[in-house]
Enzyme design. Structure first.
Site, PDB file in Angstrom:
ATOM      1  N   LYS A 106       0.842  -1.200   0.000  1.00 59.76           N
ATOM      2  CA  LYS A 106       0.000   0.000   0.000  1.00 59.76           C
ATOM      3  C   LYS A 106       0.879   1.253   0.000  1.00 59.76           C
ATOM      4  O   LYS A 106       2.083   1.167   0.302  1.00 59.76           O
ATOM      5  CB  LYS A 106      -0.918  -0.018   1.223  1.00 59.76           C
ATOM      6  CG  LYS A 106      -0.172   0.006   2.553  1.00 59.76           C
ATOM      7  CD  LYS A 106      -1.093  -0.360   3.712  1.00 59.76           C
ATOM      8  CE  LYS A 106      -0.345  -0.303   5.037  1.00 59.76           C
ATOM      9  NZ  LYS A 106      -1.092  -0.946   6.128  1.00 59.76           N
ATOM     10  N   ARG A 121     -10.981  -0.714  14.148  1.00 64.50           N
ATOM     11  CA  ARG A 121     -10.652   0.170  13.037  1.00 64.50           C
ATOM     12  C   ARG A 121     -11.428  -0.267  11.793  1.00 64.50           C
ATOM     13  O   ARG A 121     -12.241   0.467  11.286  1.00 64.50           O
ATOM     14  CB  ARG A 121      -9.132   0.158  12.802  1.00 64.50           C
ATOM     15  CG  ARG A 121      -8.673   1.220  11.843  1.00 64.50           C
ATOM     16  CD  ARG A 121      -7.165   1.228  11.675  1.00 64.50           C
ATOM     17  NE  ARG A 121      -6.670   0.025  10.996  1.00 64.50           N
ATOM     18  CZ  ARG A 121      -5.428  -0.134  10.559  1.00 64.50           C
ATOM     19  NH1 ARG A 121      -4.533   0.842  10.726  1.00 64.50           N
ATOM     20  NH2 ARG A 121      -5.044  -1.237   9.952  1.00 64.50           N
ATOM     21  N   TYR A 140      17.022  30.396   9.660  1.00 67.78           N
ATOM     22  CA  TYR A 140      15.818  31.107  10.099  1.00 67.78           C
ATOM     23  C   TYR A 140      15.762  31.224  11.618  1.00 67.78           C
ATOM     24  O   TYR A 140      16.100  30.267  12.330  1.00 67.78           O
ATOM     25  CB  TYR A 140      14.568  30.361   9.641  1.00 67.78           C
ATOM     26  CG  TYR A 140      14.245  30.529   8.180  1.00 67.78           C
ATOM     27  CD1 TYR A 140      14.028  31.796   7.623  1.00 67.78           C
ATOM     28  CD2 TYR A 140      14.138  29.415   7.350  1.00 67.78           C
ATOM     29  CE1 TYR A 140      13.715  31.932   6.281  1.00 67.78           C
ATOM     30  CE2 TYR A 140      13.827  29.549   6.010  1.00 67.78           C
ATOM     31  CZ  TYR A 140      13.620  30.813   5.484  1.00 67.78           C
ATOM     32  OH  TYR A 140      13.312  30.948   4.163  1.00 67.78           O
ATOM     33  N   MET A 187      12.676  24.557   3.710  1.00 68.45           N
ATOM     34  CA  MET A 187      11.890  23.798   2.739  1.00 68.45           C
ATOM     35  C   MET A 187      12.782  22.934   1.832  1.00 68.45           C
ATOM     36  O   MET A 187      12.475  21.776   1.563  1.00 68.45           O
ATOM     37  CB  MET A 187      11.049  24.750   1.892  1.00 68.45           C
ATOM     38  CG  MET A 187      10.097  24.022   0.946  1.00 68.45           C
ATOM     39  SD  MET A 187       9.203  25.138  -0.139  1.00 68.45           S
ATOM     40  CE  MET A 187       8.155  25.985   1.011  1.00 68.45           C
TER      41      MET A 187
HETATM   42  C1  LIG Z   1      -0.356  -1.912   6.823  1.00 68.47           C
HETATM   43  C2  LIG Z   1      -0.964  -3.200   7.153  1.00 68.47           C
HETATM   44  C3  LIG Z   1      -0.194  -4.373   7.200  1.00 68.47           C
HETATM   45  C4  LIG Z   1       1.317  -4.350   7.138  1.00 68.47           C
HETATM   46  O1  LIG Z   1       1.794  -3.908   8.386  1.00 68.47           O
HETATM   47  P1  LIG Z   1       3.334  -3.778   8.735  1.00 68.47           P
HETATM   48  O2  LIG Z   1       3.352  -3.386  10.160  1.00 68.47           O
HETATM   49  O3  LIG Z   1       3.862  -2.705   7.837  1.00 68.47           O
HETATM   50  O4  LIG Z   1       3.987  -5.081   8.450  1.00 68.47           O
HETATM   51  C5  LIG Z   1      -0.857  -5.583   7.353  1.00 68.47           C
HETATM   52  N1  LIG Z   1      -2.204  -5.642   7.510  1.00 68.47           N
HETATM   53  C6  LIG Z   1      -2.969  -4.531   7.520  1.00 68.47           C
HETATM   54  C7  LIG Z   1      -4.441  -4.659   7.701  1.00 68.47           C
HETATM   55  C8  LIG Z   1      -2.386  -3.272   7.357  1.00 68.47           C
HETATM   56  O5  LIG Z   1      -3.151  -2.173   7.374  1.00 68.47           O
END
Ligand SMILES: *Cc1c(COP(=O)(O)O)cnc(C)c1O
Length: 359
Positions: free
Chosen positions: A46, A141, A255, A303
């Protein structure tokens, strides 16, 4: 026209930071997590493979043998399908959202259904199309809660899901009682169910085989981050020095005059800042390395620039290193009071990216 003869250079020069992503290290981390148990090992890609580039990371993992991929949204699944071609299974954590049916069908995605509404939407718009089920074992969640699942279970199982999964809230703390509590809840919810199950992300894999079930879902560990302490580093970030100067005692840098020299100080101004994901809050707690020697950031993060005290470095370094063998994503995360995940997914679009191939 500004450039009638097409003479503007196309390739970047030496003025932007160089991000090197080692695909062989990603594969080595995947294999190491795969050896941790007998379950099949998936890959979570992701957020553009945690900022490292789904077009390169996806195919490298597929070539190494990964057959199950996970993304957050259907759109990410489309990009991944383009990169992987047909074959590997692509699961979508957000499930089947209204309006996603075409995308799910054409890219052959497997939504992880997380509510009654999603299940109805899925079976009505795409009857017979593969899906998985996401259960909430206590994180609150995503996913169906025990009572919701109890009511829906027979109907859902009659549609033959490919996978039943849940997610751990505290897997990075092995002693946390929440881990066994969620494991027991998940076991209870999936008792007598003849469908492959998945509970463990990186942290869950390290909790041991009781958490592995048939398929694991590592993300951050593949990319060199905690809680996988034995991960091989994946990213190197070298930032070119634009200018160096000597600052006298009592003179300030940057800055807000945030740094005032209390010794004659050699200052390097380097070409990356908060617009490149070097989080401004890390400010003067941060450091880089020059040939392995730690050099502190001074003054505020700008920046596009950082200023660094290189008084103790001999000669004129051409670049300083923010991430690499001497400093992990989690070390840099600590400077900013955050986690390695955020450092990775913040890596800037301006960097010149180079991939070390996985052969
Ligand atoms: C992001 C995620 C993972 C991977 O988690 P890591 O801690 O990066 O290994 C697995 N399952 C779900 C549902 C996630 O949201």
């Amino acid at each position: 026209m500004l450039d009638p003869a097409g003479k503007l250079p196309k390739a970047p020069g030496m003025s932007v930071a160089q991000l090197t992503i080692d695909l062989a290290a990603v594969v080595a981390n995947w294999r190491a997590l795969d050896r941790a148990g007998s379950a099949e090992t998936g890959a979570v890609v992701k957020a553009d493979a945690y900022g490292l580039g789904i077009d390169d990371v996806g195919p490298a993992l597929a070539k190494a043998g990964a057959r199950h991929f996970f993304v957050a949204a259907a759109e990410e699944g489309v990009a991944l399908r383009r990169a992987l071609g047909p074959g590997p299974v692509i699961y979508v954590f957000s499930g089947h959202m209204a309006g996603d049916a075409d995308v799910i069908r054409t890219a052959a995605l497997v939504p992880l259904i997380n509510s009654v509404d999603q299940l109805l939407c899925h079976v009505e718009s795409l009857p017979g199309h593969p899906f998985g089920v996401q259960l909430d074992s206590g994180m609150n969640r995503l996913g169906m809660e025990p009572s919701e699942w109890a009511a829906l279970r027979d109907l859902a199982l009659a549609q033959k899901p490919e996978l039943i999964m849940s997610h751990l809230a505290c897997a990075d703390e092995p002693k946390h009682p929440m881990n066994t509590q969620q494991l027991n809840t998940f076991l209870g919810m999936t008792q007598d169910v003849d469908v492959p199950r998945s509970l463990a992300a990186t942290g869950g894999i390290l909790l041991g085989p009781a958490y592995h079930f048939e398929l694991t879902r590592p993300g951050v560990g593949l990319y060199g981050g905690l809680p996988f302490v034995d991960a091989v580093p994946v990213v190197t970030l070298d930032i070119p020095v634009i200018q160096t100067r000597e600052v006298q005692v009592g003179e300030s840098v940057g800055y807000g005059n945030a740094f005032v020299a209390d010794r004659v100080t050699k200052v390097a101004t380097i070409a990356a800042g908060y617009a490149d994901g070097l989080i401004r809050a890390m400010g003067p707690r941060a450091a880089l390395t020059a040939e392995g020697v730690k050099v502190p950031v001074i003054g505020r993060v700008s920046m596009d620039m950082l200023t660094v005290d290189i008084t103790d470095v001999a000669g004129e370094p051409e670049s300083l290193q923010m991430l690499g063998a001497h400093q992990s994503v989690d070390t840099v995360a600590e400077y900013a009071g955050t986690i390695g995940y955020e450092v990775l997914t913040s890596l800037g679009a301006r960097y010149k990216r180079t991939y070390v191939p996985h052969t």
